[in-house]
Structure formats: structure tokens, C-alpha cells
Design a protein around this motif. Structure first.
Motif, mmCIF file in Angstrom:
data_model
loop_
_atom_site.group_PDB
_atom_site.id
_atom_site.type_symbol
_atom_site.label_atom_id
_atom_site.label_comp_id
_atom_site.label_asym_id
_atom_site.label_seq_id
_atom_site.Cartn_x
_atom_site.Cartn_y
_atom_site.Cartn_z
ATOM 1 N N SER A 1 -31.315 -11.127 -2.262
ATOM 2 C CA SER A 1 -30.877 -9.761 -2.498
ATOM 3 C C SER A 1 -31.531 -8.811 -1.507
ATOM 4 O O SER A 1 -32.759 -8.748 -1.394
ATOM 5 C CB SER A 1 -31.228 -9.337 -3.924
ATOM 6 N N VAL B 1 -31.758 -4.018 -9.069
ATOM 7 C CA VAL B 1 -32.370 -5.340 -9.199
ATOM 8 C C VAL B 1 -32.399 -5.773 -10.664
ATOM 9 O O VAL B 1 -32.069 -6.916 -10.995
ATOM 10 C CB VAL B 1 -33.791 -5.342 -8.576
ATOM 11 N N GLY B 2 -32.753 -4.857 -11.557
ATOM 12 C CA GLY B 2 -32.808 -5.176 -12.986
ATOM 13 C C GLY B 2 -31.465 -5.565 -13.573
ATOM 14 O O GLY B 2 -31.394 -6.319 -14.540
ATOM 15 N N ASN B 3 -30.391 -5.063 -12.967
ATOM 16 C CA ASN B 3 -29.036 -5.397 -13.440
ATOM 17 C C ASN B 3 -28.377 -6.504 -12.622
ATOM 18 O O ASN B 3 -27.173 -6.723 -12.735
ATOM 19 C CB ASN B 3 -28.158 -4.142 -13.426
ATOM 20 N N GLY B 4 -29.168 -7.182 -11.782
ATOM 21 C CA GLY B 4 -28.633 -8.285 -10.981
ATOM 22 C C GLY B 4 -27.653 -7.830 -9.915
ATOM 23 O O GLY B 4 -26.725 -8.560 -9.572
ATOM 24 N N ARG C 1 -42.932 -1.706 -2.550
ATOM 25 C CA ARG C 1 -43.935 -1.740 -3.630
ATOM 26 C C ARG C 1 -45.248 -2.330 -3.133
ATOM 27 O O ARG C 1 -46.320 -1.840 -3.468
ATOM 28 C CB ARG C 1 -43.409 -2.540 -4.812
ATOM 29 N N SER D 1 -34.793 -0.315 -8.500
ATOM 30 C CA SER D 1 -35.179 -1.069 -9.704
ATOM 31 C C SER D 1 -33.999 -1.245 -10.648
ATOM 32 O O SER D 1 -33.837 -2.303 -11.271
ATOM 33 C CB SER D 1 -36.326 -0.364 -10.427
ATOM 34 N N ARG D 2 -33.161 -0.209 -10.763
ATOM 35 C CA ARG D 2 -31.964 -0.304 -11.608
ATOM 36 C C ARG D 2 -31.033 -1.392 -11.082
ATOM 37 O O ARG D 2 -30.543 -2.230 -11.853
ATOM 38 C CB ARG D 2 -31.215 1.031 -11.651
ATOM 39 N N ALA E 1 -33.576 -6.122 -3.393
ATOM 40 C CA ALA E 1 -34.787 -6.702 -3.983
ATOM 41 C C ALA E 1 -35.858 -6.913 -2.913
ATOM 42 O O ALA E 1 -37.043 -6.653 -3.157
ATOM 43 C CB ALA E 1 -34.460 -8.021 -4.678
ATOM 44 N N ARG F 1 -36.563 4.097 -8.553
ATOM 45 C CA ARG F 1 -35.708 4.001 -9.759
ATOM 46 C C ARG F 1 -34.349 3.406 -9.401
ATOM 47 O O ARG F 1 -33.826 2.551 -10.119
ATOM 48 C CB ARG F 1 -35.532 5.376 -10.408
#
Length: 144
Positions: free
Chosen positions: A124, A101-104, A134, A98-99, A127, A95
């Protein structure tokens, strides 16, 4: 300088299977416990050590080594190397990463400031570690 003690690997395997401690094995073979650990690695009796240097490439100050980002990166690294991680800890790490990476965002480290979020570049760090974790979790069928 004396001759190196020879540890018979077949005997080592047999005695270790009988439950002998490293101290007892060291005494039996006339070597140090460190020598026994090395012999066990050579005989394939111990798992290779987990190396988190790719996930944590910085020299961390003691007070930062158990922080959330350090712990999450270590857990993702362990999964990427095929080590089991408790599901709740893996979920937390996934989580968190992912937060970001999802927010750049990415993570950076400075000994004075500790870990801090920064805009993600082309490569990144988080990332990459997340993708490795994963991929390994998916291959092992352990993805939460």
C-alpha cells in the motif's frame, strides 16, 4: 567558451553570513544567481531540497496538484524527510492516511479522474508513506 568563474567558498560563507543577497553575491563573483545557489549548496549553506517524488510518483495535472490527497502526501513526505510541518496540517494528513489504511484502502491517481481510493494491495502506497512519516516524527519527538 570561457573559463568557469571561481567562487571562493570562505568568502561566500562570510558574505552570506553578513546578509548579502544572492543578486549581490552573483554580481560580486561575476556569476548568475543560479551559480550562487549552486555554490551555496556546495558550501553547505542551504538545506537540501525536499523531494516528494516517492510520495507523489505520478505526473499530476495542475488542477490536481493542490488537492487534499496531494497536499496530505506532500506533508507526510516532508515529515518523513525531517522537515517541519505545522501541527494542524500534520494532524490532517495523519488522520487522512490512518483512515485509509484502517479501512484497507489506498490511493490511486489518474489524470482524468484525479485521486481516488482503491482497495489496498500488499504494498500500500499510503501505508508506506504513513509509516515513514510516523517513524521520522517519533524519532524527532514531533508526533502529535
Amino acid at each position: 567558451m570561457g573559463r568557469k568563474a571561481r567562487i571562493d567558498q570562505e568568502e561566500l560563507v562570510r558574505l552570506a553570513a553578513e546578509g548579502w543577497t544572492n543578486a549581490r553575491l552573483a554580481e560580486h563573483f561575476g556569476v548568475t544567481e543560479s551559480g550562487i545557489l549552486q555554490a551555496k549548496r556546495s558550501a553547505g549553506l542551504s538545506k537540501p531540497m525536499t523531494d516528494h517524488s516517492r510520495a507523489l510518483p505520478w505526473k499530476l495535472r495542475r488542477e490536481h496538484s493542490q488537492s487534499g490527497p496531494a497536499t496530505n502526501l506532500r506533508n507526510l513526505s516532508a515529515v518523513a524527510q525531517g522537515r517541519p510541518v505545522p501541527k494542524d496540517k500534520l494532524n490532517t494528513a495523519l488522520r487522512w492516511a490512518s483512515r485509509l489504511v484502517g479501512n484497507g484502502l489506498d490511493i490511486a491517481y489518474d489524470p482524468e479522474r484525479g485521486f481516488h481510493e482503491v482497495p489496498a494491495g500488499d504494498d500500500s502506497h499510503v501505508a508506506r508513506i504513513l509509516a515513514e512519516a510516523r517513524e521520522a516524527a517519533d524519532a524527532a519527538g514531533t508526533t502529535p
